[in-house]
Design a protein around this motif. Sequence first.
Motif, PDB file in Angstrom:
ATOM      1  N   GLU A   1       0.848  -1.187   0.000  1.00 47.69           N
ATOM      2  CA  GLU A   1       0.000   0.000   0.000  1.00 47.69           C
ATOM      3  C   GLU A   1       0.881   1.233   0.000  1.00 47.69           C
ATOM      4  OE1 GLU A   1      -1.182   0.907   4.547  1.00 47.69           O
ATOM      5  OE2 GLU A   1      -2.154  -0.878   3.712  1.00 47.69           O
ATOM      6  N   SER A   2       0.301   2.359  -0.376  1.00 45.76           N
ATOM      7  CA  SER A   2       1.098   3.586  -0.486  1.00 45.76           C
ATOM      8  C   SER A   2       0.206   4.803  -0.336  1.00 45.76           C
ATOM      9  CB  SER A   2       1.841   3.636  -1.830  1.00 45.76           C
ATOM     10  OG  SER A   2       0.935   3.482  -2.913  1.00 45.76           O
ATOM     11  N   ARG A   3       0.858   5.931  -0.056  1.00 46.64           N
ATOM     12  CA  ARG A   3       0.181   7.217   0.046  1.00 46.64           C
ATOM     13  C   ARG A   3       0.922   8.209  -0.828  1.00 46.64           C
ATOM     14  NH1 ARG A   3      -0.204   4.257   4.308  1.00 46.64           N
ATOM     15  NH2 ARG A   3      -2.111   4.246   5.591  1.00 46.64           N
ATOM     16  N   LEU A   4       0.186   8.866  -1.721  1.00 46.85           N
ATOM     17  CA  LEU A   4       0.768   9.747  -2.715  1.00 46.85           C
ATOM     18  C   LEU A   4       0.119  11.113  -2.591  1.00 46.85           C
ATOM     19  CD1 LEU A   4       0.296   7.231  -5.689  1.00 46.85           C
ATOM     20  CD2 LEU A   4       2.202   7.303  -4.076  1.00 46.85           C
ATOM     21  N   SER A   5       0.894  12.146  -2.214  1.00 43.99           N
ATOM     22  CA  SER A   5       0.302  13.467  -2.006  1.00 43.99           C
ATOM     23  C   SER A   5       1.162  14.547  -2.650  1.00 43.99           C
ATOM     24  CB  SER A   5       0.130  13.755  -0.508  1.00 43.99           C
ATOM     25  OG  SER A   5       1.385  13.798   0.149  1.00 43.99           O
ATOM     26  N   ARG A   6       0.479  15.535  -3.222  1.00 41.49           N
ATOM     27  CA  ARG A   6       1.171  16.663  -3.852  1.00 41.49           C
ATOM     28  C   ARG A   6       0.352  17.928  -3.622  1.00 41.49           C
ATOM     29  NH1 ARG A   6       0.976  19.179  -8.764  1.00 41.49           N
ATOM     30  NH2 ARG A   6      -0.572  17.694  -9.561  1.00 41.49           N
ATOM     31  N   PRO A   7       0.904  18.924  -2.935  1.00 41.68           N
ATOM     32  CA  PRO A   7       0.183  20.174  -2.714  1.00 41.68           C
ATOM     33  C   PRO A   7      -0.083  20.907  -4.030  1.00 41.68           C
ATOM     34  CG  PRO A   7       2.014  19.961  -1.178  1.00 41.68           C
ATOM     35  CD  PRO A   7       2.173  18.889  -2.200  1.00 41.68           C
ATOM     36  N   PHE A   8      -1.106  21.713  -4.023  1.00 42.28           N
ATOM     37  CA  PHE A   8      -1.479  22.479  -5.212  1.00 42.28           C
ATOM     38  C   PHE A   8      -0.330  23.397  -5.641  1.00 42.28           C
ATOM     39  CE2 PHE A   8      -3.242  26.223  -7.292  1.00 42.28           C
ATOM     40  CZ  PHE A   8      -4.070  25.650  -8.258  1.00 42.28           C
ATOM     41  N   GLY A   9      -0.038  23.366  -6.934  1.00 39.89           N
ATOM     42  CA  GLY A   9       0.974  24.256  -7.497  1.00 39.89           C
ATOM     43  C   GLY A   9       2.388  23.725  -7.450  1.00 39.89           C
ATOM     44  N   ARG A  10       2.622  22.612  -6.813  1.00 39.17           N
ATOM     45  CA  ARG A  10       3.965  22.036  -6.750  1.00 39.17           C
ATOM     46  C   ARG A  10       4.137  20.949  -7.802  1.00 39.17           C
ATOM     47  NH1 ARG A  10       5.445  21.205  -0.329  1.00 39.17           N
ATOM     48  NH2 ARG A  10       4.985  23.351   0.353  1.00 39.17           N
ATOM     49  N   ASP A  11       5.360  20.780  -8.246  1.00 42.16           N
ATOM     50  CA  ASP A  11       5.678  19.732  -9.217  1.00 42.16           C
ATOM     51  C   ASP A  11       6.269  18.501  -8.547  1.00 42.16           C
ATOM     52  OD1 ASP A  11       4.819  21.282 -11.338  1.00 42.16           O
ATOM     53  OD2 ASP A  11       6.807  22.124 -11.744  1.00 42.16           O
ATOM     54  N   THR A  12       6.335  18.494  -7.229  1.00 38.16           N
ATOM     55  CA  THR A  12       6.920  17.350  -6.531  1.00 38.16           C
ATOM     56  C   THR A  12       5.844  16.648  -5.698  1.00 38.16           C
ATOM     57  OG1 THR A  12       7.630  18.770  -4.694  1.00 38.16           O
ATOM     58  CG2 THR A  12       9.231  18.332  -6.445  1.00 38.16           C
ATOM     59  N   ARG A  13       5.881  15.330  -5.750  1.00 42.87           N
ATOM     60  CA  ARG A  13       4.905  14.506  -5.046  1.00 42.87           C
ATOM     61  C   ARG A  13       5.608  13.664  -3.989  1.00 42.87           C
ATOM     62  NH1 ARG A  13       2.324  11.736  -9.256  1.00 42.87           N
ATOM     63  NH2 ARG A  13       4.060  10.270  -9.313  1.00 42.87           N
ATOM     64  N   ASP A  14       5.090  13.680  -2.769  1.00 44.26           N
ATOM     65  CA  ASP A  14       5.602  12.813  -1.705  1.00 44.26           C
ATOM     66  C   ASP A  14       4.958  11.441  -1.831  1.00 44.26           C
ATOM     67  OD1 ASP A  14       7.189  14.787  -0.672  1.00 44.26           O
ATOM     68  OD2 ASP A  14       5.782  15.362   0.909  1.00 44.26           O
TER      69      ASP A  14
ATOM     70  N   VAL B   1       7.634  16.267 -13.260  1.00 43.42           N
ATOM     71  CA  VAL B   1       8.038  16.814 -14.559  1.00 43.42           C
ATOM     72  C   VAL B   1       9.354  16.207 -15.017  1.00 43.42           C
ATOM     73  CG1 VAL B   1       8.646  18.913 -15.847  1.00 43.42           C
ATOM     74  CG2 VAL B   1       6.816  18.970 -14.119  1.00 43.42           C
ATOM     75  N   THR B   2      10.360  16.175 -14.120  1.00 43.22           N
ATOM     76  CA  THR B   2      11.695  15.699 -14.502  1.00 43.22           C
ATOM     77  C   THR B   2      11.923  14.240 -14.143  1.00 43.22           C
ATOM     78  OG1 THR B   2      12.713  16.345 -12.396  1.00 43.22           O
ATOM     79  CG2 THR B   2      12.570  18.027 -14.138  1.00 43.22           C
ATOM     80  N   GLY B   3      11.122  13.715 -13.214  1.00 45.99           N
ATOM     81  CA  GLY B   3      11.323  12.341 -12.765  1.00 45.99           C
ATOM     82  C   GLY B   3      12.378  12.188 -11.697  1.00 45.99           C
ATOM     83  N   GLN B   4      13.023  13.263 -11.286  1.00 43.39           N
ATOM     84  CA  GLN B   4      14.053  13.179 -10.256  1.00 43.39           C
ATOM     85  C   GLN B   4      13.430  12.829  -8.900  1.00 43.39           C
ATOM     86  OE1 GLN B   4      15.918  17.073 -10.569  1.00 43.39           O
ATOM     87  NE2 GLN B   4      17.597  16.222 -11.794  1.00 43.39           N
ATOM     88  N   THR B   5      14.168  12.061  -8.105  1.00 43.29           N
ATOM     89  CA  THR B   5      13.684  11.640  -6.792  1.00 43.29           C
ATOM     90  C   THR B   5      14.723  11.942  -5.722  1.00 43.29           C
ATOM     91  OG1 THR B   5      14.579   9.397  -6.981  1.00 43.29           O
ATOM     92  CG2 THR B   5      12.344   9.767  -7.838  1.00 43.29           C
ATOM     93  N   LYS B   6      14.236  12.095  -4.492  1.00 40.48           N
ATOM     94  CA  LYS B   6      15.108  12.208  -3.333  1.00 40.48           C
ATOM     95  C   LYS B   6      14.395  11.591  -2.144  1.00 40.48           C
ATOM     96  CE  LYS B   6      13.555  16.840  -1.957  1.00 40.48           C
ATOM     97  NZ  LYS B   6      13.986  18.236  -1.630  1.00 40.48           N
ATOM     98  N   GLY B   7      15.153  11.185  -1.165  1.00 35.43           N
ATOM     99  CA  GLY B   7      14.573  10.532  -0.004  1.00 35.43           C
ATOM    100  C   GLY B   7      13.873  11.499   0.931  1.00 35.43           C
ATOM    101  N   ILE B   8      12.789  11.042   1.533  1.00 35.49           N
ATOM    102  CA  ILE B   8      12.086  11.788   2.572  1.00 35.49           C
ATOM    103  C   ILE B   8      11.819  10.830   3.730  1.00 35.49           C
ATOM    104  CG2 ILE B   8      11.009  13.417   0.971  1.00 35.49           C
ATOM    105  CD1 ILE B   8       8.416  11.793   1.260  1.00 35.49           C
ATOM    106  N   ALA B   9      11.234  11.342   4.789  1.00 37.29           N
ATOM    107  CA  ALA B   9      10.946  10.510   5.947  1.00 37.29           C
ATOM    108  C   ALA B   9      10.001   9.368   5.578  1.00 37.29           C
ATOM    109  CB  ALA B   9      10.337  11.357   7.061  1.00 37.29           C
ATOM    110  N   THR B  10      10.357   8.176   6.012  1.00 42.33           N
ATOM    111  CA  THR B  10       9.465   7.037   5.801  1.00 42.33           C
ATOM    112  C   THR B  10       8.316   7.103   6.807  1.00 42.33           C
ATOM    113  OG1 THR B  10      10.776   5.653   7.288  1.00 42.33           O
ATOM    114  CG2 THR B  10      11.327   5.589   4.943  1.00 42.33           C
ATOM    115  N   ARG B  11       7.200   6.477   6.444  1.00 43.81           N
ATOM    116  CA  ARG B  11       6.051   6.453   7.354  1.00 43.81           C
ATOM    117  C   ARG B  11       6.348   5.579   8.567  1.00 43.81           C
ATOM    118  NH1 ARG B  11       0.494   7.472   7.431  1.00 43.81           N
ATOM    119  NH2 ARG B  11      -0.808   5.880   8.441  1.00 43.81           N
TER     120      ARG B  11
END
Length: 735
Positions: A347-360, A405-415
Amino acid sequence: MKKTIPFVVASLFGFEEVAAQNIRPDTLRVIGLSEVVVSANRVRERRADVPQQIDVLRAAQIRLQNPMTTADALLNTGQVFVQKSQFGGGSPVIRGFEANKILLVVDGVRMNNAIYRAGHLQNILSTDANVLDRVEVLSGAGSVLYGTDALGGVISLLTKNPLLADSTTGTGPRVRTSNLVRYGTAAREKTAHTDLSLGWQKFGSLTSITASDFDDLRKGRRDYKSFPGFGENLRYVERQDGKDVVVPNDNVNIQRQSGYRQLAVLQKFLYRPSARQQHTLNVQYSTTSDVPRYDRLQEYRNGALRFAEWNYGPEKRFFASYQFQYSRPTLLFDMVRLTPAVQKVNESRLSRPFGRDTRDENLEEVKIGSVNLDLFKQIGRHELRYGAEAAHNKVESIGRNVNIVTGQTKGIATRYPNGSTYATTGVYASHNWEITPQLILSDGLRFSTVRLKANFNPEFFKSSLLNSDQKSASLNGNLGLVWMLPAGFRVSGLLSTGFRNPNLDDVSKTFEQNNGTLIVPNPDLKPEQIFYREAEVSQTIEGRLHVAVTGFYSTLTDAIVVRPYTAPDGSTTTVYNNQTFVTVANTNASKARVYGFSGRLNAALLDHWSAQASATYTNGRVLTTDVPLDHIPPVYGRGAITYQSRRLTAEASVLFNGRKGVADYSPSGEDNLIQNTPVGALGWQTFNLRTTFQVTREWSVQSGLENILDQSYRPFASGINAAGRNFYLTVRFEH
């Protein structure tokens, strides 16, 4: 009680399949207590011998209801409250307990895993309603037989089995097939199901496939006079030409961005080389599309929509079990059953604030291995059931930020802490004693151990509590008595203890709540404990009438609730994903209590008519802080009148919920007060009509009209309005 032995033997080796051939497949009800149940003691026994309330939903009832999901099947009974944060959801509530405080069991194997959360769960949707043979809801603490998580009760989901050929006819393979297509207007639902059973004298196979496509859900048009427009979807976000754009909704009753798709597959093989032994291989797989989290997508901040995306990613569940059953009277057992199983849940959670090009993106994978050993022994008037259970969970958790947009990724806090493990073991013994044919004593004991290991990543969690290694043990027991009185009266009582050990979600989750606070890890949690009491008075006229009133009272100690949290360094706020939040955490409240009562009526009126009714009231409070407990629904229930003849079955019903005011809401935020009206959850009722017409032996047509008055309403604690007027049409071919 001695009459239960033939039922036990029959259930072990599928002999009930032969007997069932003489029963109409569309028979809806057993009126009385002669019905046989499984969930109370893990083997089949007469419902009348069980001191605990058990509600049974059989295949014929599910067939008439025509539910979209298994959660809807439970909701339509009126005996289980169901919460929804999104259309692709359904979180059952039993006697004030929800989510990881209710144990889900499929074909004898626990579904609950290390990341079942305390808020609201939609995992029950992964079991296809169209392949269910029956559902049993055991209300109240069930830890003696099932271990951790069964504080509020057990929902046992039993799927269909292959049908073997009659050994007396010798006429080749037995072929059974069931197929349906269904369309519903409220969500433009399109569902197709097929299953095929092939059975020889010793070997059988059952294959089932169900696919569903749900469009955005339409709410009712008939608003409350005091809150016109409540729940209307005025605008939503679309991605246009690489930019987020707010789009006005051309139909405010359509809850945009709520639809989803689902697929479920089941394969069973049954091998019965002799009357004494049976082997069953059971494989299940289910998956969904992205499921929009509707309440989040309609969340505003500073007058503007906050999120452009907030989805649960595809929930995938793989389940495989092998079950060996052997029956032969020996010194230690008359029957033994061994069930090893493996499961993998993604399972997963996918969130992106309005106006941003990056999705957590937070992605979780849980691998579970388990084994159950159950034995049964009859000694005179005594029945002994005993066994052992072990389960091991391993959790892989990934956090990443993806530029769409670019497909670049970086690590963030895990759940959750990556690589965490969660293991449970237990041994149990349950005993029934038929003191006289009118007086039956039940008792049982269980010893359980739980161990959790989690290591926090110091890159994201600036805390001295980086490691958690928890161990706990629990001894639980129950004592019940059933007293059969003249004129069909029956009195029963039960005392039971139970526990729920904190799992990984309780101990180490990081999650932003709807009220703007952030849940942070608390490795110091202790197990919850419960002392449960139940008493019931009923009267039965077998085949004509069953009426029952049940009272229940639960006392929780070290109850886990969400409360403001102060870190070891004294801070009450933290920075998470570049935002500052007030911190809250799961903590052990000293004491809480839940009490209430339920009433049920099932009556045969005339030759073709019957009536059913049920109602449940629950009250819960944290006694230490004198505030309401979360997950306590308002009064709810159902009433129905059913007509059944050889070709036609029709049911008129009403589902209802009472009102819950703001003062009765928990301060934790779990009940989503922010998603409801300024005065809390409003009461509601829906009127519904369902029919089935048997055109020929193989072909039948079903139709229904749900929420006939097109009432607009949002159930307590839910984040989306329920369906408006829904007309559905189903065509079935069964042979």
